[in-house]
Design a protein around this motif. Structure first.
Motif, PDB file in Angstrom:
ATOM      1  N   LEU A   1       0.836  -1.207   0.000  1.00  0.00           N
ATOM      2  CA  LEU A   1       0.000   0.000   0.000  1.00  0.00           C
ATOM      3  C   LEU A   1       0.868   1.253   0.000  1.00  0.00           C
ATOM      4  CD1 LEU A   1      -2.828   1.287   0.137  1.00  0.00           C
ATOM      5  CD2 LEU A   1      -2.616   1.211   2.635  1.00  0.00           C
ATOM      6  N   TRP A   2       1.901   1.272   0.800  1.00  0.00           N
ATOM      7  CA  TRP A   2       2.806   2.423   0.892  1.00  0.00           C
ATOM      8  C   TRP A   2       3.428   2.734  -0.467  1.00  0.00           C
ATOM      9  CZ3 TRP A   2       8.518   2.195   2.027  1.00  0.00           C
ATOM     10  CH2 TRP A   2       9.039   3.443   2.376  1.00  0.00           C
ATOM     11  N   MET A   3       3.881   1.711  -1.168  1.00  0.00           N
ATOM     12  CA  MET A   3       4.503   1.924  -2.479  1.00  0.00           C
ATOM     13  C   MET A   3       3.466   2.338  -3.524  1.00  0.00           C
ATOM     14  SD  MET A   3       7.700   1.576  -2.022  1.00  0.00           S
ATOM     15  CE  MET A   3       8.311   1.518  -3.688  1.00  0.00           C
ATOM     16  N   ARG A   4       2.352   1.628  -3.564  1.00  0.00           N
ATOM     17  CA  ARG A   4       1.344   1.850  -4.605  1.00  0.00           C
ATOM     18  C   ARG A   4       0.634   3.186  -4.458  1.00  0.00           C
ATOM     19  NH1 ARG A   4      -3.565   0.361  -3.945  1.00  0.00           N
ATOM     20  NH2 ARG A   4      -3.084  -1.216  -2.381  1.00  0.00           N
ATOM     21  N   LYS A   5       0.197   3.530  -3.251  1.00  0.00           N
ATOM     22  CA  LYS A   5      -0.600   4.744  -3.040  1.00  0.00           C
ATOM     23  C   LYS A   5       0.235   5.976  -2.741  1.00  0.00           C
ATOM     24  CE  LYS A   5      -4.903   5.487  -2.811  1.00  0.00           C
ATOM     25  NZ  LYS A   5      -5.779   5.773  -3.914  1.00  0.00           N
ATOM     26  N   PHE A   6       1.386   5.761  -2.091  1.00  0.00           N
ATOM     27  CA  PHE A   6       2.164   6.899  -1.604  1.00  0.00           C
ATOM     28  C   PHE A   6       3.572   6.955  -2.202  1.00  0.00           C
ATOM     29  CE2 PHE A   6      -0.942   5.670   1.630  1.00  0.00           C
ATOM     30  CZ  PHE A   6      -1.670   6.849   1.707  1.00  0.00           C
ATOM     31  N   GLY A   7       3.842   6.105  -3.187  1.00  0.00           N
ATOM     32  CA  GLY A   7       5.129   6.133  -3.876  1.00  0.00           C
ATOM     33  C   GLY A   7       6.318   5.870  -2.968  1.00  0.00           C
ATOM     34  N   GLY A   8       6.098   5.192  -1.845  1.00  0.00           N
ATOM     35  CA  GLY A   8       7.194   4.893  -0.923  1.00  0.00           C
ATOM     36  C   GLY A   8       7.744   6.126  -0.231  1.00  0.00           C
ATOM     37  N   ASP A   9       6.948   7.163  -0.125  1.00  0.00           N
ATOM     38  CA  ASP A   9       7.393   8.433   0.465  1.00  0.00           C
ATOM     39  C   ASP A   9       7.703   8.267   1.956  1.00  0.00           C
ATOM     40  OD1 ASP A   9       7.811  11.025   1.333  1.00  0.00           O
ATOM     41  OD2 ASP A   9       5.788  11.724   0.859  1.00  0.00           O
ATOM     42  N   PRO A  10       8.979   8.390   2.364  1.00  0.00           N
ATOM     43  CA  PRO A  10       9.309   8.271   3.780  1.00  0.00           C
ATOM     44  C   PRO A  10       8.748   9.430   4.608  1.00  0.00           C
ATOM     45  CG  PRO A  10      11.250   8.896   2.524  1.00  0.00           C
ATOM     46  CD  PRO A  10      10.155   8.610   1.530  1.00  0.00           C
ATOM     47  N   GLY A  11       8.400  10.528   3.954  1.00  0.00           N
ATOM     48  CA  GLY A  11       7.816  11.676   4.633  1.00  0.00           C
ATOM     49  C   GLY A  11       6.406  11.408   5.143  1.00  0.00           C
ATOM     50  N   LEU A  12       5.803  10.290   4.740  1.00  0.00           N
ATOM     51  CA  LEU A  12       4.462   9.941   5.204  1.00  0.00           C
ATOM     52  C   LEU A  12       4.463   9.516   6.674  1.00  0.00           C
ATOM     53  CD1 LEU A  12       1.486   9.518   4.363  1.00  0.00           C
ATOM     54  CD2 LEU A  12       2.102   7.155   3.822  1.00  0.00           C
ATOM     55  N   ILE A  13       5.583   9.006   7.161  1.00  0.00           N
ATOM     56  CA  ILE A  13       5.679   8.543   8.546  1.00  0.00           C
ATOM     57  C   ILE A  13       5.426   9.732   9.488  1.00  0.00           C
ATOM     58  CG2 ILE A  13       7.136   7.411  10.274  1.00  0.00           C
ATOM     59  CD1 ILE A  13       6.397   5.700   7.715  1.00  0.00           C
ATOM     60  N   GLY A  14       4.500   9.528  10.415  1.00  0.00           N
ATOM     61  CA  GLY A  14       4.136  10.574  11.365  1.00  0.00           C
ATOM     62  C   GLY A  14       3.067  11.523  10.869  1.00  0.00           C
ATOM     63  N   LYS A  15       2.631  11.333   9.639  1.00  0.00           N
ATOM     64  CA  LYS A  15       1.604  12.188   9.044  1.00  0.00           C
ATOM     65  C   LYS A  15       0.275  11.446   9.000  1.00  0.00           C
ATOM     66  CE  LYS A  15       4.398  15.532   7.577  1.00  0.00           C
ATOM     67  NZ  LYS A  15       5.439  15.653   8.526  1.00  0.00           N
ATOM     68  N   PRO A  16      -0.832  12.190   8.930  1.00  0.00           N
ATOM     69  CA  PRO A  16      -2.133  11.520   8.868  1.00  0.00           C
ATOM     70  C   PRO A  16      -2.539  11.142   7.443  1.00  0.00           C
ATOM     71  CG  PRO A  16      -2.448  13.875   9.106  1.00  0.00           C
ATOM     72  CD  PRO A  16      -0.965  13.627   9.152  1.00  0.00           C
ATOM     73  N   ILE A  17      -3.256  10.029   7.367  1.00  0.00           N
ATOM     74  CA  ILE A  17      -3.995   9.646   6.176  1.00  0.00           C
ATOM     75  C   ILE A  17      -5.461   9.626   6.616  1.00  0.00           C
ATOM     76  CG2 ILE A  17      -2.106   8.329   5.140  1.00  0.00           C
ATOM     77  CD1 ILE A  17      -3.486   5.758   6.163  1.00  0.00           C
ATOM     78  N   VAL A  18      -6.389   9.509   5.682  1.00  0.00           N
ATOM     79  CA  VAL A  18      -7.807   9.529   6.046  1.00  0.00           C
ATOM     80  C   VAL A  18      -8.412   8.145   5.751  1.00  0.00           C
ATOM     81  CG1 VAL A  18     -10.055  10.611   5.716  1.00  0.00           C
ATOM     82  CG2 VAL A  18      -7.962  11.989   5.573  1.00  0.00           C
ATOM     83  N   LEU A  19      -8.794   7.439   6.833  1.00  0.00           N
ATOM     84  CA  LEU A  19      -9.434   6.129   6.724  1.00  0.00           C
ATOM     85  C   LEU A  19     -10.871   6.265   7.213  1.00  0.00           C
ATOM     86  CD1 LEU A  19      -6.697   3.695   8.065  1.00  0.00           C
ATOM     87  CD2 LEU A  19      -7.487   3.949   5.710  1.00  0.00           C
ATOM     88  N   SER A  20     -11.803   6.013   6.319  1.00  0.00           N
ATOM     89  CA  SER A  20     -13.232   6.106   6.633  1.00  0.00           C
ATOM     90  C   SER A  20     -13.568   7.415   7.355  1.00  0.00           C
ATOM     91  CB  SER A  20     -13.676   4.893   7.449  1.00  0.00           C
ATOM     92  OG  SER A  20     -13.573   3.727   6.673  1.00  0.00           O
ATOM     93  N   GLY A  21     -12.984   8.506   6.866  1.00  0.00           N
ATOM     94  CA  GLY A  21     -13.282   9.836   7.403  1.00  0.00           C
ATOM     95  C   GLY A  21     -12.512  10.219   8.639  1.00  0.00           C
ATOM     96  N   ASN A  22     -11.657   9.331   9.155  1.00  0.00           N
ATOM     97  CA  ASN A  22     -10.880   9.627  10.368  1.00  0.00           C
ATOM     98  C   ASN A  22      -9.414   9.855  10.030  1.00  0.00           C
ATOM     99  OD1 ASN A  22     -13.000   9.145  12.355  1.00  0.00           O
ATOM    100  ND2 ASN A  22     -12.872   7.018  11.704  1.00  0.00           N
ATOM    101  N   ALA A  23      -8.866  10.967  10.517  1.00  0.00           N
ATOM    102  CA  ALA A  23      -7.431  11.203  10.373  1.00  0.00           C
ATOM    103  C   ALA A  23      -6.708  10.128  11.185  1.00  0.00           C
ATOM    104  CB  ALA A  23      -7.057  12.587  10.869  1.00  0.00           C
ATOM    105  N   THR A  24      -5.813   9.400  10.523  1.00  0.00           N
ATOM    106  CA  THR A  24      -5.107   8.271  11.129  1.00  0.00           C
ATOM    107  C   THR A  24      -3.621   8.450  10.876  1.00  0.00           C
ATOM    108  OG1 THR A  24      -7.031   6.874  10.664  1.00  0.00           O
ATOM    109  CG2 THR A  24      -4.964   5.749  11.124  1.00  0.00           C
ATOM    110  N   VAL A  25      -2.841   8.545  11.939  1.00  0.00           N
ATOM    111  CA  VAL A  25      -1.408   8.813  11.811  1.00  0.00           C
ATOM    112  C   VAL A  25      -0.669   7.527  11.455  1.00  0.00           C
ATOM    113  CG1 VAL A  25       0.669   9.569  13.045  1.00  0.00           C
ATOM    114  CG2 VAL A  25      -1.496  10.763  13.389  1.00  0.00           C
TER     115      VAL A  25
END
Length: 82
Positions: free
Chosen positions: A54-78
């Motif tokens: 999922l990290w590679m496919r959706k986020f291009g393996g971006d290491p900057g995603l660590i510690g940041k929120p994504i949105v799962l079913s409307g909830n910000a999820t770190v």
């Protein structure tokens, strides 16, 4: 487990979510590729460890995603790790 809607990162996508206890990673003998896995003190329900796929496919393996929120079913999820 259950299916959640991942939004805010390109097209919305249904993803499989599995709640696990912090000890499951050690039991399976796996560690984080980036960031960290769950720890006993992690009690917030809005945290996640992503699969590498999922990290590679959706986020291009971006290491900057660590510690940041994504949105799962409307909830910000770190994202704790991958």
């Amino acid at each position: 487990g259950y299916t959640a809607s991942l939004t805010g990162a390109g097209d919305p996508e249904s993803v499989q979510v599995q709640g696990v206890s912090p000890g499951v990673f050690a039991l399976l003998g796996v560690s984080a590729h980036a960031g960290r896995t769950l720890q006993p003190e992690d009690r917030d329900e809005h945290i996640a460890v992503l699969s590498h796929d999922l990290w590679m496919r959706k986020f291009g393996g971006d290491p900057g995603l660590i510690g940041k929120p994504i949105v799962l079913s409307g909830n910000a999820t770190v994202v704790l790790g991958v």
